[in-house]
Write a protein that holds these residues in place. Structure first.
Motif, PDB file in Angstrom:
ATOM      1  N   ALA A 367      33.690 -69.614   0.992  1.00 55.65           N
ATOM      2  CA  ALA A 367      34.504 -68.506   1.491  1.00 55.65           C
ATOM      3  C   ALA A 367      35.929 -68.963   1.802  1.00 55.65           C
ATOM      4  O   ALA A 367      36.908 -68.263   1.480  1.00 55.65           O
ATOM      5  N   GLN A 368      36.074 -70.130   2.392  1.00 51.82           N
ATOM      6  CA  GLN A 368      37.406 -70.640   2.699  1.00 51.82           C
ATOM      7  C   GLN A 368      38.187 -70.927   1.426  1.00 51.82           C
ATOM      8  O   GLN A 368      39.389 -70.649   1.327  1.00 51.82           O
ATOM      9  N   THR A 369      37.506 -71.479   0.412  1.00 51.77           N
ATOM     10  CA  THR A 369      38.177 -71.752  -0.865  1.00 51.77           C
ATOM     11  C   THR A 369      38.634 -70.454  -1.526  1.00 51.77           C
ATOM     12  O   THR A 369      39.767 -70.364  -2.039  1.00 51.77           O
ATOM     13  N   LEU A 370      37.765 -69.447  -1.504  1.00 50.72           N
ATOM     14  CA  LEU A 370      38.131 -68.174  -2.108  1.00 50.72           C
ATOM     15  C   LEU A 370      39.291 -67.527  -1.363  1.00 50.72           C
ATOM     16  O   LEU A 370      40.175 -66.920  -1.987  1.00 50.72           O
ATOM     17  N   ARG A 371      39.305 -67.640  -0.053  1.00 51.90           N
ATOM     18  CA  ARG A 371      40.379 -67.013   0.717  1.00 51.90           C
ATOM     19  C   ARG A 371      41.726 -67.680   0.424  1.00 51.90           C
ATOM     20  O   ARG A 371      42.773 -66.999   0.366  1.00 51.90           O
ATOM     21  N   GLN A 372      41.711 -68.990   0.236  1.00 51.30           N
ATOM     22  CA  GLN A 372      42.954 -69.674  -0.100  1.00 51.30           C
ATOM     23  C   GLN A 372      43.438 -69.277  -1.497  1.00 51.30           C
ATOM     24  O   GLN A 372      44.640 -69.168  -1.743  1.00 51.30           O
ATOM     25  N   THR A 373      42.483 -69.051  -2.406  1.00 51.51           N
ATOM     26  CA  THR A 373      42.848 -68.677  -3.775  1.00 51.51           C
ATOM     27  C   THR A 373      43.240 -67.212  -3.866  1.00 51.51           C
ATOM     28  O   THR A 373      44.137 -66.848  -4.635  1.00 51.51           O
ATOM     29  N   TYR A 374      42.585 -66.348  -3.085  1.00 56.61           N
ATOM     30  CA  TYR A 374      42.821 -64.906  -3.147  1.00 56.61           C
ATOM     31  C   TYR A 374      43.176 -64.412  -1.741  1.00 56.61           C
ATOM     32  O   TYR A 374      42.312 -63.954  -0.980  1.00 56.61           O
ATOM     33  N   PRO A 375      44.444 -64.479  -1.353  1.00 60.48           N
ATOM     34  CA  PRO A 375      44.841 -64.048   0.005  1.00 60.48           C
ATOM     35  C   PRO A 375      44.614 -62.562   0.234  1.00 60.48           C
ATOM     36  O   PRO A 375      44.329 -62.146   1.351  1.00 60.48           O
ATOM     37  N   ASP A 376      44.755 -61.758  -0.830  1.00 64.07           N
ATOM     38  CA  ASP A 376      44.556 -60.325  -0.673  1.00 64.07           C
ATOM     39  C   ASP A 376      43.056 -60.017  -0.574  1.00 64.07           C
ATOM     40  O   ASP A 376      42.276 -60.464  -1.419  1.00 64.07           O
ATOM     41  N   PRO A 377      42.624 -59.244   0.428  1.00 64.02           N
ATOM     42  CA  PRO A 377      41.190 -58.972   0.605  1.00 64.02           C
ATOM     43  C   PRO A 377      40.538 -58.307  -0.600  1.00 64.02           C
ATOM     44  O   PRO A 377      39.399 -58.620  -0.946  1.00 64.02           O
ATOM     45  N   TRP A 378      41.247 -57.382  -1.261  1.00 61.31           N
ATOM     46  CA  TRP A 378      40.652 -56.712  -2.411  1.00 61.31           C
ATOM     47  C   TRP A 378      40.466 -57.684  -3.575  1.00 61.31           C
ATOM     48  O   TRP A 378      39.475 -57.595  -4.315  1.00 61.31           O
ATOM     49  N   ASP A 379      41.426 -58.577  -3.757  1.00 57.73           N
ATOM     50  CA  ASP A 379      41.248 -59.606  -4.796  1.00 57.73           C
ATOM     51  C   ASP A 379      40.074 -60.516  -4.466  1.00 57.73           C
ATOM     52  O   ASP A 379      39.341 -60.959  -5.358  1.00 57.73           O
ATOM     53  N   LEU A 380      39.879 -60.788  -3.177  1.00 55.40           N
ATOM     54  CA  LEU A 380      38.755 -61.625  -2.761  1.00 55.40           C
ATOM     55  C   LEU A 380      37.427 -60.940  -3.070  1.00 55.40           C
ATOM     56  O   LEU A 380      36.487 -61.572  -3.582  1.00 55.40           O
ATOM     57  N   ALA A 423      23.785 -58.106  -1.158  1.00 52.84           N
ATOM     58  CA  ALA A 423      24.595 -57.411  -0.157  1.00 52.84           C
ATOM     59  C   ALA A 423      24.805 -58.298   1.062  1.00 52.84           C
ATOM     60  O   ALA A 423      25.926 -58.409   1.583  1.00 52.84           O
ATOM     61  N   GLY A 424      23.738 -58.936   1.531  1.00 54.58           N
ATOM     62  CA  GLY A 424      23.866 -59.813   2.691  1.00 54.58           C
ATOM     63  C   GLY A 424      24.757 -61.007   2.417  1.00 54.58           C
ATOM     64  O   GLY A 424      25.574 -61.405   3.265  1.00 54.58           O
ATOM     65  N   ALA A 425      24.631 -61.599   1.219  1.00 50.57           N
ATOM     66  CA  ALA A 425      25.464 -62.756   0.875  1.00 50.57           C
ATOM     67  C   ALA A 425      26.933 -62.363   0.758  1.00 50.57           C
ATOM     68  O   ALA A 425      27.829 -63.113   1.185  1.00 50.57           O
ATOM     69  N   THR A 426      27.209 -61.198   0.177  1.00 52.85           N
ATOM     70  CA  THR A 426      28.599 -60.748   0.053  1.00 52.85           C
ATOM     71  C   THR A 426      29.227 -60.515   1.426  1.00 52.85           C
ATOM     72  O   THR A 426      30.360 -60.933   1.683  1.00 52.85           O
ATOM     73  N   ALA A 427      28.494 -59.845   2.311  1.00 53.18           N
ATOM     74  CA  ALA A 427      29.020 -59.616   3.658  1.00 53.18           C
ATOM     75  C   ALA A 427      29.241 -60.938   4.391  1.00 53.18           C
ATOM     76  O   ALA A 427      30.237 -61.088   5.119  1.00 53.18           O
ATOM     77  N   PHE A 428      28.350 -61.908   4.196  1.00 51.75           N
ATOM     78  CA  PHE A 428      28.518 -63.211   4.841  1.00 51.75           C
ATOM     79  C   PHE A 428      29.777 -63.902   4.332  1.00 51.75           C
ATOM     80  O   PHE A 428      30.570 -64.436   5.127  1.00 51.75           O
ATOM     81  N   LEU A 429      29.986 -63.900   3.013  1.00 50.66           N
ATOM     82  CA  LEU A 429      31.162 -64.550   2.445  1.00 50.66           C
ATOM     83  C   LEU A 429      32.446 -63.900   2.950  1.00 50.66           C
ATOM     84  O   LEU A 429      33.422 -64.588   3.295  1.00 50.66           O
ATOM     85  N   LEU A 430      32.452 -62.573   2.995  1.00 47.73           N
ATOM     86  CA  LEU A 430      33.659 -61.882   3.443  1.00 47.73           C
ATOM     87  C   LEU A 430      33.956 -62.210   4.903  1.00 47.73           C
ATOM     88  O   LEU A 430      35.106 -62.482   5.272  1.00 47.73           O
ATOM     89  N   ARG A 431      32.948 -62.186   5.732  1.00 44.33           N
ATOM     90  CA  ARG A 431      33.178 -62.498   7.147  1.00 44.33           C
ATOM     91  C   ARG A 431      33.630 -63.945   7.319  1.00 44.33           C
ATOM     92  O   ARG A 431      34.516 -64.228   8.130  1.00 44.33           O
ATOM     93  N   ALA A 432      33.004 -64.861   6.566  1.00 46.29           N
ATOM     94  CA  ALA A 432      33.408 -66.264   6.672  1.00 46.29           C
ATOM     95  C   ALA A 432      34.840 -66.468   6.192  1.00 46.29           C
ATOM     96  O   ALA A 432      35.510 -67.417   6.609  1.00 46.29           O
ATOM     97  N   ALA A 433      35.333 -65.560   5.315  1.00 46.08           N
ATOM     98  CA  ALA A 433      36.709 -65.639   4.832  1.00 46.08           C
ATOM     99  C   ALA A 433      37.680 -64.868   5.716  1.00 46.08           C
ATOM    100  O   ALA A 433      38.875 -64.788   5.397  1.00 46.08           O
ATOM    101  N   GLY A 434      37.175 -64.275   6.804  1.00 47.86           N
ATOM    102  CA  GLY A 434      38.045 -63.550   7.709  1.00 47.86           C
ATOM    103  C   GLY A 434      38.259 -62.105   7.356  1.00 47.86           C
ATOM    104  O   GLY A 434      39.177 -61.461   7.883  1.00 47.86           O
ATOM    105  N   VAL A 435      37.429 -61.555   6.467  1.00 44.13           N
ATOM    106  CA  VAL A 435      37.543 -60.156   6.068  1.00 44.13           C
ATOM    107  C   VAL A 435      36.403 -59.385   6.735  1.00 44.13           C
ATOM    108  O   VAL A 435      35.229 -59.698   6.504  1.00 44.13           O
ATOM    109  N   PRO A 436      36.679 -58.383   7.559  1.00 40.91           N
ATOM    110  CA  PRO A 436      35.607 -57.622   8.206  1.00 40.91           C
ATOM    111  C   PRO A 436      34.687 -56.978   7.173  1.00 40.91           C
ATOM    112  O   PRO A 436      35.143 -56.434   6.156  1.00 40.91           O
TER     113      PRO A 436
END
Length: 451
Positions: A367-380, A423-436
């Motif tokens: 999640a941290q790697t993806l957030r650094q690569t895709y700062p925009d939440p929709w791109d993430l 669904a659970g994994a996606t929500a976990f990744l988003l939260r770990a990346a700082g996206v509600p």
């Protein structure tokens, strides 16, 4: 004084062909459970059946009493250590399979083989607890036919052409009984059992619950029970617009998603069974809900309540004033109004970013790697969906059990699961990346799932 010494009882020498059919039937009956049984148990069953075959060939002897006791105690110890105190239908069936394997070492008389025959027939019925598809039904049927052939050869070993005669006899019996089975299946009502025992298993059924722990589910069986029926006043909406939202899970405790504490309004008395009477307007629809003993209901997006037995909760889902302990109906109206996106409050943001302090370290790092690569939440979000689409992830109703660090197991090891896993994994990744993020549970036309 004359003393009579009784020699030890030697095992009965069965006709080799009869024993071969019994062994073949045993292995066939294990195939529907191969992906569920522990690997060590499959090896043990093969070794025990092979031991009995070598006894038949005169290469080894059957073990004595104390050796059998030691084997039984040792295997039971391994079984108890393996199940880790999780005693379910799955583990009970595994124990039964182990007992059947040990039974091969007790076949010293013709009576023992008759007992083993009936035990193997029972094993065929146990298989239907886990597999009820046409393919596995044919496998079970063929295994039972092998048992019957072995039984015929056991009773008439010197009959000329016993094998071919046995198969002809089985074919005639099948042809005679098949029309009766078809008639009973088509015309005889399927009545519920007069008694039943609740089954606790790692197998779940499609449907909706207020708790979602996908890692504990090793099998998801399709349920044909009706959840609700809908009548539309006008045209039925297209498929893409028929997502029936039920509830929202926004709290993660360990590996389990839960709904937060909703603000509910409870009125005295029973829930109103009929919320509205009269004909439906073109933009209205009425839902006949089966008893759920829950207070949340199913609605389409962009709906407003028409009947007074439901209300819109603060999280956007609709609820009853009391749990639905009986079948009831409620009515809503579809509108073109789309509520404006509101900025999350501090409390809401904390709720939708909440994660356990530990667990799933690989997913957190991803999640941290993806957030650094895709700062925009929709791109993430798009990047996560592309990962599921382009990498070898598969949808299956028989995923492997993932009780610990389930998100890591799904994303990096198993890569197999159903909607609740993804669904659970996606929500976990988003939260770990700082996206509600939160998990929405509902039905897409005729199936249950999360998004």
């Amino acid at each position: 004084m004359t003393q009579t010494v009784t020699p030890p009882r030697a095992p009965v020498q069965l006709p080799g062909l009869a024993l071969l059919w019994l062994v073949a039937a045993f292995f066939l009956l294990l195939t529907p459970q191969v992906d569920r049984l522990p690997a060590w148990l499959l090896v043990v069953c093969a070794a025990l059946a092979g031991w009995r075959w070598l006894v038949q060939a005169g290469r080894v002897r059957l073990p004595g009493k104390w050796v059998r006791i030691a084997l039984t105690v040792g295997l039971v110890g391994v079984y108890l250590a393996t199940v880790s105190a999780q005693f379910t239908v799955d583990t009970a069936a595994s124990f039964f399979v182990m007992a059947v394997g040990l039974k091969w070492l007790e076949t010293r008389s013709a009576r023992d083989f008759y007992v083993l025959f009936f035990i193997l027939v029972y094993l065929a019925s146990v298989n239907f607890l886990f597999e009820q598809g046409p393919l596995w039904a044919v496998v079970n049927l063929f295994a039972v036919l092998c048992l019957l052939i072995g039984l015929q050869i056991l009773n008439a070993p010197d009959l000329p052409g016993a094998l071919s005669a046995g198969w002809r006899r089985m074919a005639v019996m099948l042809v005679k009984t098949l029309p009766v089975v078809i008639v009973l299946f088509v015309f005889f009502p399927r009545i519920a059992p007069l008694w039943s025992v609740p089954l606790v298993s790692s197998e779940a059924r499609t449907g909706i619950s207020e708790r979602m722990t996908p890692g504990d589910i090793s099998t998801l069986a399709q349920s044909s029970e009706r959840a609700f029926r809908v009548s539309f006043g006008g045209a039925i909406p297209p498929h893409r617009d028929r997502y029936w939202r039920g509830l929202i899970l926004d709290t993660l405790e360990g590996e389990t998603w839960l709904q937060g504490r909703p603000k509910t309004t409870t009125k005295a008395g029973r829930v109103a069974v009929e919320g509205q009477v009269g004909s439906l307007a073109d933009d209205e629809y009425e839902v006949l809900l089966e008893p759920t003993y829950q207070s949340w209901v199913y609605t389409l997006d962009d709906s407003i309540a028409v009947s007074d037995n439901i209300y819109r909760a603060d999280n956007g889902v609709f609820r009853l004033h009391r749990p639905a302990d009986t079948a009831l109906s409620y009515r809503l109206q579809r509108t073109a109004y789309t509520p404006k996106a509101a900025r999350l409050s501090t409390v809401e943001r904390q709720r939708y970013l909440q994660l356990p302090t530990t667990g799933n370290p690989q997913a957190r790092a991803l999640a941290q790697t993806l957030r650094q690569t895709y700062p925009d939440p929709w791109d993430l979000v798009s990047a996560i969906l592309e990962r599921f689409r382009n990498q070898p992830y598969f949808y299956t109703l028989r995923p492997p059990g993932m009780p610990a660090n389930g998100v890591d197991a799904l994303l990096f090891d198993a890569k197999r699961g159903f909607c609740a896993h993804y669904a659970g994994a996606t929500a976990f990744l988003l939260r770990a990346a700082g996206v509600p993020a939160r998990v929405v549970i509902g039905y897409q036309r005729g199936g249950a799932g999360g998004q």
